[in-house]
Design a protein around this motif. Structure first.
Motif, PDB file in Angstrom:
ATOM      1  N   GLY A 262       0.870  -1.142   0.109  1.00 52.97           N
ATOM      2  CA  GLY A 262       0.143   0.042   0.079  1.00 52.97           C
ATOM      3  C   GLY A 262       0.880   1.164  -0.096  1.00 52.97           C
ATOM      4  O   GLY A 262       2.205   1.082  -0.155  1.00 52.97           O
ATOM      5  N   ASP A 263       0.242   2.392  -0.011  1.00 54.95           N
ATOM      6  CA  ASP A 263       1.029   3.606  -0.135  1.00 54.95           C
ATOM      7  C   ASP A 263       0.679   4.400   1.179  1.00 54.95           C
ATOM      8  O   ASP A 263      -0.233   4.653   1.851  1.00 54.95           O
ATOM      9  CB  ASP A 263       0.119   4.344  -1.243  1.00 54.95           C
ATOM     10  CG  ASP A 263       0.952   5.765  -1.545  1.00 54.95           C
ATOM     11  OD1 ASP A 263       1.766   6.263  -0.749  1.00 54.95           O
ATOM     12  OD2 ASP A 263       0.612   6.338  -2.601  1.00 54.95           O
ATOM     13  N   LEU A 264       1.969   4.656   1.796  1.00 53.17           N
ATOM     14  CA  LEU A 264       2.070   5.413   3.089  1.00 53.17           C
ATOM     15  C   LEU A 264       1.302   6.699   3.073  1.00 53.17           C
ATOM     16  O   LEU A 264       0.817   6.994   3.960  1.00 53.17           O
ATOM     17  CB  LEU A 264       3.397   5.495   3.730  1.00 53.17           C
ATOM     18  CG  LEU A 264       4.253   3.979   4.151  1.00 53.17           C
ATOM     19  CD1 LEU A 264       5.544   4.495   4.567  1.00 53.17           C
ATOM     20  CD2 LEU A 264       3.330   3.441   5.230  1.00 53.17           C
ATOM     21  N   ASP A 265       1.379   7.216   1.781  1.00 51.44           N
ATOM     22  CA  ASP A 265       0.614   8.846   1.801  1.00 51.44           C
ATOM     23  C   ASP A 265      -0.879   8.603   2.113  1.00 51.44           C
ATOM     24  O   ASP A 265      -1.477   9.437   2.302  1.00 51.44           O
ATOM     25  CB  ASP A 265       1.056   9.367   0.565  1.00 51.44           C
ATOM     26  CG  ASP A 265       2.388   9.704   0.307  1.00 51.44           C
ATOM     27  OD1 ASP A 265       3.174  10.058   1.478  1.00 51.44           O
ATOM     28  OD2 ASP A 265       3.037   9.958  -0.865  1.00 51.44           O
ATOM     29  N   ASP A 266      -1.493   7.498   1.874  1.00 48.08           N
ATOM     30  CA  ASP A 266      -2.977   7.384   2.132  1.00 48.08           C
ATOM     31  C   ASP A 266      -3.233   7.249   3.641  1.00 48.08           C
ATOM     32  O   ASP A 266      -4.330   7.495   3.814  1.00 48.08           O
ATOM     33  CB  ASP A 266      -3.434   5.967   1.705  1.00 48.08           C
ATOM     34  CG  ASP A 266      -3.379   5.779  -0.071  1.00 48.08           C
ATOM     35  OD1 ASP A 266      -3.470   6.754  -0.721  1.00 48.08           O
ATOM     36  OD2 ASP A 266      -3.175   4.559  -0.538  1.00 48.08           O
ATOM     37  N   LEU A 267      -2.152   7.190   4.436  1.00 42.22           N
ATOM     38  CA  LEU A 267      -2.665   7.262   5.869  1.00 42.22           C
ATOM     39  C   LEU A 267      -2.466   8.806   6.292  1.00 42.22           C
ATOM     40  O   LEU A 267      -2.599   8.963   7.444  1.00 42.22           O
ATOM     41  CB  LEU A 267      -1.405   6.621   6.678  1.00 42.22           C
ATOM     42  CG  LEU A 267      -1.380   5.171   6.124  1.00 42.22           C
ATOM     43  CD1 LEU A 267      -0.382   4.378   7.047  1.00 42.22           C
ATOM     44  CD2 LEU A 267      -2.966   4.556   6.521  1.00 42.22           C
ATOM     45  N   ILE A 268      -2.137   9.758   5.502  1.00 45.07           N
ATOM     46  CA  ILE A 268      -1.709  11.228   5.889  1.00 45.07           C
ATOM     47  C   ILE A 268      -2.928  12.036   5.775  1.00 45.07           C
ATOM     48  O   ILE A 268      -3.749  11.976   4.759  1.00 45.07           O
ATOM     49  CB  ILE A 268      -0.532  11.685   4.999  1.00 45.07           C
ATOM     50  CG1 ILE A 268       0.880  10.847   5.234  1.00 45.07           C
ATOM     51  CG2 ILE A 268      -0.536  13.018   5.634  1.00 45.07           C
ATOM     52  CD1 ILE A 268       1.103  10.753   6.574  1.00 45.07           C
ATOM     53  N   GLY A 269      -3.403  12.827   6.579  1.00 48.15           N
ATOM     54  CA  GLY A 269      -4.327  13.757   6.567  1.00 48.15           C
ATOM     55  C   GLY A 269      -5.741  13.316   6.985  1.00 48.15           C
ATOM     56  O   GLY A 269      -6.789  14.424   6.799  1.00 48.15           O
ATOM     57  N   THR A 270      -5.959  12.063   7.141  1.00 46.65           N
ATOM     58  CA  THR A 270      -7.404  11.707   7.469  1.00 46.65           C
ATOM     59  C   THR A 270      -7.217  10.804   8.647  1.00 46.65           C
ATOM     60  O   THR A 270      -6.307  10.184   8.829  1.00 46.65           O
ATOM     61  CB  THR A 270      -8.134  11.064   6.397  1.00 46.65           C
ATOM     62  OG1 THR A 270      -7.301   9.931   5.961  1.00 46.65           O
ATOM     63  CG2 THR A 270      -8.414  12.134   5.289  1.00 46.65           C
TER      64      THR A 270
END
Length: 121
Positions: A54-62
């Motif tokens: 998966g993409d660690l960036d998907d965990l940022i900001g929400t």
């Protein structure tokens, strides 16, 4: 530093994640909290991040909707494919943007820790 549970990330909003050469992960929250996932190395063992799916960036900001830790040290292949002792540790995280699974592998001669620590700094 304080030992904490990985599930303590539930509901938190991450502002950053730093991967230090697959030896540790640093999680930063919008409340200024910092969490660290790592292993203190000893002489006769190895513990490292084997894979990030998966993409660690998907965990940022929400907000984090899932923060689960699962371990396994059984030989599910029916044959010895690892050293004398091994432990898989899976960290499963999710937000509305996506899922990420961080897979750690610990290997040793059986006399050393193969566990991953999670602390709040």
């Amino acid at each position: 530093m304080k030992d904490t549970k990985f599930s303590d990330l539930l509901g938190k909003t991450l502002t950053g994640i730093v991967n230090n050469e697959n030896k540790e992960l640093i999680f930063k929250t919008n409340e200024g909290e910092i969490f660290k996932s790592y292993h203190d190395q000893n002489c006769c063992e190895s513990v490292r991040i084997e894979d990030i799916e998966g993409d660690l960036d998907d965990l940022i900001g929400t907000p984090i909707l899932q923060a689960e830790e699962v371990t396994n040290s059984e030989d599910t292949f029916g044959k010895i494919v690892f050293p004398d002792s091994f432990t898989w540790t899976f960290y499963k995280l999710a937000t509305i943007k996506g899922y990420v699974t961080i897979r750690w592998l610990g290997e040793s001669n059986g006399y050393y820790s193969e566990s991953v620590s999670f602390i709040k700094l």
